[in-house]
Motif scaffolding. Structure first.
Motif, PDB file in Angstrom:
ATOM      1  N   TYR A 197       0.839  -1.204   0.000  1.00 51.49           N
ATOM      2  CA  TYR A 197       0.000   0.000   0.000  1.00 51.49           C
ATOM      3  C   TYR A 197       0.877   1.257   0.000  1.00 51.49           C
ATOM      4  CZ  TYR A 197      -3.753   3.211   1.309  1.00 51.49           C
ATOM      5  OH  TYR A 197      -4.655   4.247   1.324  1.00 51.49           O
ATOM      6  N   LYS A 200       2.359   1.672  -3.479  1.00 53.44           N
ATOM      7  CA  LYS A 200       1.375   2.147  -4.442  1.00 53.44           C
ATOM      8  C   LYS A 200       1.064   3.618  -4.244  1.00 53.44           C
ATOM      9  CE  LYS A 200      -2.147  -0.197  -5.776  1.00 53.44           C
ATOM     10  NZ  LYS A 200      -1.780  -0.268  -7.203  1.00 53.44           N
ATOM     11  N   ARG A 201       0.870   4.021  -2.999  1.00 51.55           N
ATOM     12  CA  ARG A 201       0.464   5.400  -2.746  1.00 51.55           C
ATOM     13  C   ARG A 201       1.610   6.392  -2.941  1.00 51.55           C
ATOM     14  NH1 ARG A 201      -3.632   3.980  -3.824  1.00 51.55           N
ATOM     15  NH2 ARG A 201      -5.544   3.798  -2.598  1.00 51.55           N
ATOM     16  N   THR A 202       2.820   5.998  -2.555  1.00 50.83           N
ATOM     17  CA  THR A 202       3.934   6.957  -2.606  1.00 50.83           C
ATOM     18  C   THR A 202       4.707   6.926  -3.928  1.00 50.83           C
ATOM     19  OG1 THR A 202       5.454   5.356  -1.585  1.00 50.83           O
ATOM     20  CG2 THR A 202       4.249   6.850  -0.113  1.00 50.83           C
ATOM     21  N   ASP A 205       1.235   5.338  -7.763  1.00 47.56           N
ATOM     22  CA  ASP A 205       0.055   6.163  -8.057  1.00 47.56           C
ATOM     23  C   ASP A 205       0.410   7.611  -8.373  1.00 47.56           C
ATOM     24  OD1 ASP A 205      -1.461   3.968  -7.659  1.00 47.56           O
ATOM     25  OD2 ASP A 205      -2.426   4.616  -5.813  1.00 47.56           O
ATOM     26  N   GLN A 206       1.685   7.921  -8.377  1.00 47.62           N
ATOM     27  CA  GLN A 206       2.104   9.308  -8.620  1.00 47.62           C
ATOM     28  C   GLN A 206       2.284   9.564 -10.120  1.00 47.62           C
ATOM     29  OE1 GLN A 206       2.185  11.474  -5.976  1.00 47.62           O
ATOM     30  NE2 GLN A 206       1.433   9.630  -4.909  1.00 47.62           N
ATOM     31  N   LEU A 410      -7.826  -2.508  -4.054  1.00 50.24           N
ATOM     32  CA  LEU A 410      -7.361  -1.272  -4.692  1.00 50.24           C
ATOM     33  C   LEU A 410      -7.526  -1.258  -6.211  1.00 50.24           C
ATOM     34  CD1 LEU A 410      -4.061  -0.596  -2.698  1.00 50.24           C
ATOM     35  CD2 LEU A 410      -6.346   0.319  -2.283  1.00 50.24           C
ATOM     36  N   THR A 447      -4.586   7.917  -8.557  1.00 49.14           N
ATOM     37  CA  THR A 447      -5.350   8.749  -7.624  1.00 49.14           C
ATOM     38  C   THR A 447      -6.353   9.629  -8.356  1.00 49.14           C
ATOM     39  OG1 THR A 447      -3.491  10.296  -7.699  1.00 49.14           O
ATOM     40  CG2 THR A 447      -3.616   8.806  -5.809  1.00 49.14           C
TER      41      THR A 447
END
Length: 518
Positions: A197, A200-202, A205-206, A410, A447
């Motif tokens: 997670y 993926k987020r840092t 997903d950028q 996700l 995102t």
């Protein structure tokens, strides 16, 4: 088709022949080693062959957890993984396997119940070893990764109860082992999913993947360096050098700092030639994955070789000293049986379970496999300090299921969901959905995709979608990315391991006693 069947049969015959040859070599070698010694060597020779058989099954089944994720993510080829694992497993067993081994695994039975009946103890240990080995063989054949520790625990427990009654068992320890069926996979799954997670987020997903990777990847690899250094000190070399937890943690931190600065330079240099794609970022985890597979294999060889040689060392001690010991010294030939057996079993039968762990549960890329490997080290460290009984097999497989289920949460069918809502809004001549919107959606990072879908869904609800359409939207939004049949098969195998090997060992003990008494 006929040629394929013939080739398949020839491969099976070649593997079986290799296994038989190895066991024959053990028989000849051990018979030469113990000739002229005290005591009756018959059961010791038999136990040595069974110990080699057990070690081969450990190599065939258990080692897959260390290298399977790396193979599934294509960080390593099957051949490369087997070569690394063979060398590191054997090295771990021979270098850090220790000079003394616990003969009663996990203290689950009290050897005092045998009294002076050394022969019954020898029969019990032989039965336990054979029962565990046969179950591991069956589990490997059906493609189920199971705990070799739990297998031998079940065998010792069942044979011990058959020989000494119910009072021989340490039921508090048995309850802890049962609890580990839940603790191990849950801890592994949660930790692996948490790191995925974060990645993926840092990073993934950028919009600017390379800049995000340069900031985050060095920290992640440094955490791996910290965890694996601590893990290796505590689990891999503990029998060579006595180091307390805080010292191991401190040495791990020093390694983490060094790894951080090295990786930051490497990632910065690599980013110059990289593309803005997930595949490019994914390859940054290539070397950490290979190193983790090697270190996990070394630590596994150092620790789990005891599952094969513990009962064998106990029988050796009982034969030559005429006494039952809770701990026994390990002759070199006993360690060789365990170390080489693991290597041979891995080389002959390892690919089946490596494939199962690496690719048949869920799809793994290098970042997901990295999370599984990291979770394995961290979970063992945490559990060992809390005194929680955990299985390395359950941790690794739990980690794979964890990242798979996180992907289900996700990763949703964005295109199908958009198509459904777009058709609905298009019917109403909604000006917000056109070709430009679709192009912007395709180019957006994850995102932004999520925000765009939320907005479209809100508009669709405002348009009063029917219940059927809403249900279709939900089904389209979710994707099953974990193979359910594998989940059910593996969990079932975990649950029956201890009771099944226990019952089988008890039956073998009574059979051996009946034969020898008569």
């Amino acid at each position: 088709m006929k040629d394929r069947i013939i080739n398949f049969g020839l491969k099976d015959v070649a593997r079986l022949s290799g296994a038989i040859v190895f066991l024959v070599i053990i028989y000849v070698f051990v018979r030469g080693q113990i000739s002229g010694g005290a005591g009756d060597p018959t059961f010791l020779i038999l136990a040595a062959v069974i110990g080699g058989y057990m070690a081969m099954n450990i190599g065939a089944n258990d080692v897959a957890n260390n290298v399977g994720p790396a193979v599934g993510s294509k960080a390593l080829t099957m051949t490369g993984a087997i070569l690394i694992a063979v060398v590191m497993e054997a090295s771990g067993a021979l270098i850090a396997g220790g000079d003394v081994v616990s003969t009663i695994k996990k203290g689950i039975i009290d050897p005092a119940y045998f009294g002076d009946d050394v022969q019954s103890f020898i029969w019990a240990m032989t039965a336990a070893l054979l029962a565990a080995a046969i179950w591991l063989n069956v589990a490997t054949a059906i493609g189920a990764p199971v705990s070799t520790t739990h297998s031998i625990v079940g065998g010792v427990l069942g044979a011990g109860i058959a020989a000494g009654g119910w009072g021989i068992a340490n039921w508090d320890t048995v309850q802890q082992i049962v609890a580990s069926w839940v603790i191990s996979p849950v801890m592994g799954g949660v930790i692996a999913a948490t790191f995925l997670y974060i990645i993926k987020r840092t990073v993934l997903d950028q919009r600017d993947l390379l800049t995000a990777a340069r900031k985050t990847v060095p920290f992640l690899v440094a955490i791996m360096g910290w965890a694996f250094t601590t893990y290796l000190i505590l689990k891999g070399v503990k029998k060579l050098v006595k180091v307390d937890f805080l010292t191991a943690l401190g040495l791990g931190f020093v390694m983490a700092v060094a790894v951080f600065f090295i990786v930051r330079i490497l990632v910065k240099n690599a980013a110059v030639k990289m593309q803005q794609s997930h595949a490019s970022v994914d390859r940054l985890f290539l070397i950490p994955l290979i190193v983790s597979a090697a270190l996990l294999s070394f630590a596994h060889g150092a620790n789990d070789v005891a599952n094969a040689i513990g009962p064998l060392a106990a029988i050796n001690e009982a034969v030559f000293s005429g006494a039952i010991a809770s701990e026994a010294s390990i002759p070199l030939w006993v360690m060789l049986v365990g170390a080489l057996g693991i290597a041979v079993g891995l080389a002959l039968y390892g690919p089946k379970l490596i494939k199962t762990v690496g690719s048949e549960i869920t799809e793994l890329d290098m970042s997901r496999a990295f999370c599984v490997a990291l979770a394995a080290a961290i979970t063992v460290i945490i559990a060992s300090q809390l005194g929680l009984p955990v299985s390395s097999t359950h941790i690794a497989v739990g980690g794979i299921f964890g990242v798979g289920f996180l992907r289900e949460v996700l990763n949703s069918s964005y295109n199908e969901a958009v198509a459904k809502i777009k058709r609905r809004l298009a019917d109403a001549e909604d000006p917000h959905v056109d070709e430009a919107f679709v192009e912007r959606f395709d180019a957006a990072p994850m995102t932004e995709k999520r925000n765009m879908l939320r907005e479209l869904k809100r508009k669709a609800v405002a348009e009063q979608l029917t219940w059927s359409e809403r249900r279709d939207f939900k089904k389209a939004y979710k994707a099953k990315l974990v193979e359910r049949s594998m989940l059910y098969k593996i969990v079932a195998a975990w649950i029956i391991t201890v009771p099944l090997t226990g019952l089988f060992a008890a039956g073998l003990y009574f059979m051996l006693r009946g034969i020898m008494v008569v």
